[in-house]
Scaffold this motif. Structure first.
Motif, mmCIF file in Angstrom:
data_model
loop_
_atom_site.group_PDB
_atom_site.id
_atom_site.type_symbol
_atom_site.label_atom_id
_atom_site.label_comp_id
_atom_site.label_asym_id
_atom_site.label_seq_id
_atom_site.Cartn_x
_atom_site.Cartn_y
_atom_site.Cartn_z
ATOM 1 N N LEU A 26 7.143 26.648 11.419
ATOM 2 C CA LEU A 26 7.910 26.500 12.652
ATOM 3 C C LEU A 26 9.193 25.715 12.398
ATOM 4 O O LEU A 26 10.254 26.082 12.860
ATOM 5 N N HIS A 27 9.097 24.658 11.645
ATOM 6 C CA HIS A 27 10.241 23.773 11.421
ATOM 7 C C HIS A 27 11.002 24.157 10.153
ATOM 8 O O HIS A 27 10.413 24.623 9.179
ATOM 9 N N HIS A 28 12.290 23.907 10.181
ATOM 10 C CA HIS A 28 13.157 24.218 9.046
ATOM 11 C C HIS A 28 12.694 23.478 7.790
ATOM 12 O O HIS A 28 12.682 24.051 6.699
ATOM 13 N N LYS A 29 12.300 22.227 7.938
ATOM 14 C CA LYS A 29 11.865 21.443 6.768
ATOM 15 C C LYS A 29 10.601 22.051 6.146
ATOM 16 O O LYS A 29 10.446 22.043 4.923
ATOM 17 N N ASP A 30 9.699 22.599 6.966
ATOM 18 C CA ASP A 30 8.497 23.240 6.429
ATOM 19 C C ASP A 30 8.855 24.526 5.694
ATOM 20 O O ASP A 30 8.287 24.844 4.652
ATOM 21 N N ASN A 31 9.815 25.266 6.251
ATOM 22 C CA ASN A 31 10.287 26.480 5.591
ATOM 23 C C ASN A 31 10.891 26.132 4.231
ATOM 24 O O ASN A 31 10.652 26.828 3.244
ATOM 25 N N GLN A 32 11.649 25.051 4.177
ATOM 26 C CA GLN A 32 12.272 24.637 2.922
ATOM 27 C C GLN A 32 11.233 24.215 1.884
ATOM 28 O O GLN A 32 11.405 24.468 0.692
ATOM 29 N N LEU A 33 10.150 23.585 2.331
ATOM 30 C CA LEU A 33 9.089 23.195 1.393
ATOM 31 C C LEU A 33 8.427 24.417 0.752
ATOM 32 O O LEU A 33 8.162 24.431 -0.450
ATOM 33 N N VAL A 34 8.183 25.436 1.545
ATOM 34 C CA VAL A 34 7.576 26.657 1.018
ATOM 35 C C VAL A 34 8.570 27.360 0.099
ATOM 36 O O VAL A 34 8.218 27.820 -0.988
ATOM 37 N N GLU A 35 9.822 27.425 0.524
ATOM 38 C CA GLU A 35 10.857 28.094 -0.274
ATOM 39 C C GLU A 35 11.099 27.362 -1.597
ATOM 40 O O GLU A 35 11.479 27.964 -2.600
ATOM 41 N N LYS A 36 10.849 26.063 -1.601
ATOM 42 C CA LYS A 36 11.060 25.240 -2.803
ATOM 43 C C LYS A 36 10.192 25.720 -3.973
ATOM 44 O O LYS A 36 10.593 25.632 -5.131
ATOM 45 N N ILE A 109 8.351 45.573 23.539
ATOM 46 C CA ILE A 109 7.399 44.580 24.020
ATOM 47 C C ILE A 109 8.152 43.452 24.711
ATOM 48 O O ILE A 109 9.330 43.225 24.449
ATOM 49 N N MET A 110 7.464 42.784 25.616
ATOM 50 C CA MET A 110 8.081 41.687 26.372
ATOM 51 C C MET A 110 7.654 40.357 25.782
ATOM 52 O O MET A 110 6.542 40.200 25.300
ATOM 53 N N LYS A 111 8.559 39.407 25.864
ATOM 54 C CA LYS A 111 8.255 38.054 25.425
ATOM 55 C C LYS A 111 7.450 37.396 26.535
ATOM 56 O O LYS A 111 7.836 37.420 27.703
ATOM 57 N N GLN A 112 6.329 36.833 26.164
ATOM 58 C CA GLN A 112 5.462 36.200 27.154
ATOM 59 C C GLN A 112 5.967 34.801 27.487
ATOM 60 O O GLN A 112 6.453 34.084 26.610
ATOM 61 N N HIS A 113 5.847 34.448 28.758
ATOM 62 C CA HIS A 113 6.269 33.115 29.188
ATOM 63 C C HIS A 113 5.367 32.060 28.555
ATOM 64 O O HIS A 113 4.146 32.239 28.479
ATOM 65 N N SER A 114 5.979 30.994 28.101
ATOM 66 C CA SER A 114 5.179 29.915 27.513
ATOM 67 C C SER A 114 5.743 28.568 27.938
ATOM 68 O O SER A 114 6.951 28.370 27.965
ATOM 69 N N ARG A 115 4.852 27.685 28.263
ATOM 70 C CA ARG A 115 5.260 26.334 28.626
ATOM 71 C C ARG A 115 5.349 25.444 27.394
ATOM 72 O O ARG A 115 6.097 24.490 27.369
ATOM 73 N N ARG A 117 5.970 24.662 23.300
ATOM 74 C CA ARG A 117 6.793 25.116 22.179
ATOM 75 C C ARG A 117 5.944 25.827 21.121
ATOM 76 O O ARG A 117 6.383 26.783 20.498
ATOM 77 N N LEU A 118 4.719 25.361 20.943
ATOM 78 C CA LEU A 118 3.825 25.968 19.962
ATOM 79 C C LEU A 118 3.572 27.438 20.298
ATOM 80 O O LEU A 118 3.636 28.307 19.433
ATOM 81 N N ARG A 119 3.319 27.731 21.554
ATOM 82 C CA ARG A 119 3.068 29.107 21.991
ATOM 83 C C ARG A 119 4.334 29.945 21.893
ATOM 84 O O ARG A 119 4.302 31.120 21.583
ATOM 85 N N GLU A 120 5.465 29.308 22.131
ATOM 86 C CA GLU A 120 6.746 29.995 22.081
ATOM 87 C C GLU A 120 7.020 30.587 20.696
ATOM 88 O O GLU A 120 7.663 31.617 20.565
ATOM 89 N N SER A 122 4.579 31.486 18.491
ATOM 90 C CA SER A 122 3.414 32.211 17.975
ATOM 91 C C SER A 122 3.824 33.632 17.605
ATOM 92 O O SER A 122 4.889 34.113 17.985
ATOM 93 N N PHE A 123 2.968 34.311 16.864
ATOM 94 C CA PHE A 123 3.275 35.654 16.376
ATOM 95 C C PHE A 123 3.721 36.587 17.489
ATOM 96 O O PHE A 123 4.735 37.274 17.360
ATOM 97 N N SER A 124 2.986 36.617 18.599
ATOM 98 C CA SER A 124 3.285 37.583 19.657
ATOM 99 C C SER A 124 4.636 37.348 20.323
ATOM 100 O O SER A 124 5.214 38.269 20.896
ATOM 101 N N ASN A 125 5.161 36.149 20.261
ATOM 102 C CA ASN A 125 6.503 35.880 20.797
ATOM 103 C C ASN A 125 7.571 35.913 19.709
ATOM 104 O O ASN A 125 8.709 36.282 19.966
ATOM 105 N N ARG A 126 7.197 35.523 18.510
ATOM 106 C CA ARG A 126 8.145 35.437 17.396
ATOM 107 C C ARG A 126 8.711 36.811 17.014
ATOM 108 O O ARG A 126 9.865 36.927 16.625
ATOM 109 N N VAL A 127 7.921 37.862 17.137
ATOM 110 C CA VAL A 127 8.335 39.188 16.664
ATOM 111 C C VAL A 127 9.106 39.998 17.696
ATOM 112 O O VAL A 127 9.720 41.006 17.342
ATOM 113 N N VAL A 128 9.107 39.583 18.942
ATOM 114 C CA VAL A 128 9.637 40.415 20.041
ATOM 115 C C VAL A 128 11.082 40.835 19.817
ATOM 116 O O VAL A 128 11.399 42.030 19.859
ATOM 117 N N ASN A 129 11.982 39.898 19.601
ATOM 118 C CA ASN A 129 13.406 40.251 19.505
ATOM 119 C C ASN A 129 13.686 41.175 18.324
ATOM 120 O O ASN A 129 14.411 42.160 18.468
#
Length: 175
Positions: A26-36, A109-115, A117-120, A122-129
């Protein structure tokens, strides 16, 4: 002669990509750790050691791990939408109610409403756009291999697979 990078591709990278639809950072720093991990492994070849990360990836013909996760998300979405996986698409995605599609494709597909940030993110929302931006020929490809080829072409128009996710999480191709 076996490439010094081959053990990484056959042993390490599958572990980094396993279930990427579930654990995508989710976070840029986590992405960078994996990419490292890939950044360091790409320096194993002595002839590539002094080159930039992007140049090493180009010579090895390897996309960034962030790009591979995006591609994996699209492949998983295709499997769900076409019933290849034993998962009801209605259980994960909310389909658009428009019966006549004037733009794009009929599997939007439609992006589901989420209150939260974690749900926002998630896979089902991340792939929509990204999924909704794919052309009709891509999402309605007759086979999985046809889809993979078509999605590679579609993503190449929007993203640079050698820099995607390195500087900014959703870095677009500059034309």
């Amino acid at each position: 002669m076996i490439s010094p990078y081959r053990p990484y591709k056959t042993i390490v990278r599958p572990h980094l990509e396993y279930a990427n639809c579930i654990w995508s950072p989710l976070h840029h720093k986590d992405n960078q750790l994996v990419e490292k991990v890939q950044r360091r492994a790409s320096k194993l070849a002595p002839q590539l050691k002094d080159k930039s990360y992007e140049e090493r990836l180009r010579e090895l013909r390897l996309p960034t791990l962030a790009y591979r996760r995006l591609r994996g998300d699209m492949i998983q979405t295709y499997k769900i939408m076409h019933g290849i996986n034993d998962i009801a698409k209605e259980a994960i995605f909310e389909m658009t109610s428009h019966t006549s599609v004037t733009r794009g494709h009929s599997l939007k597909i439609m992006k589901q409403h989420s209150r939260l940030r974690l749900r926002e993110h998630s896979f089902s929302n991340r792939v929509v756009n990204t999924w909704n931006d794919l052309p009709n020929e891509t999402v309605n490809a007759p086979t999985m291999n046809c889809f993979k080829t078509a999605v590679d072409k579609a993503l190449a128009k929007k993203f640079n697979k050698f820099t995607f996710g390195v500087g900014c999480l959703w870095q677009q191709v500059s034309i």
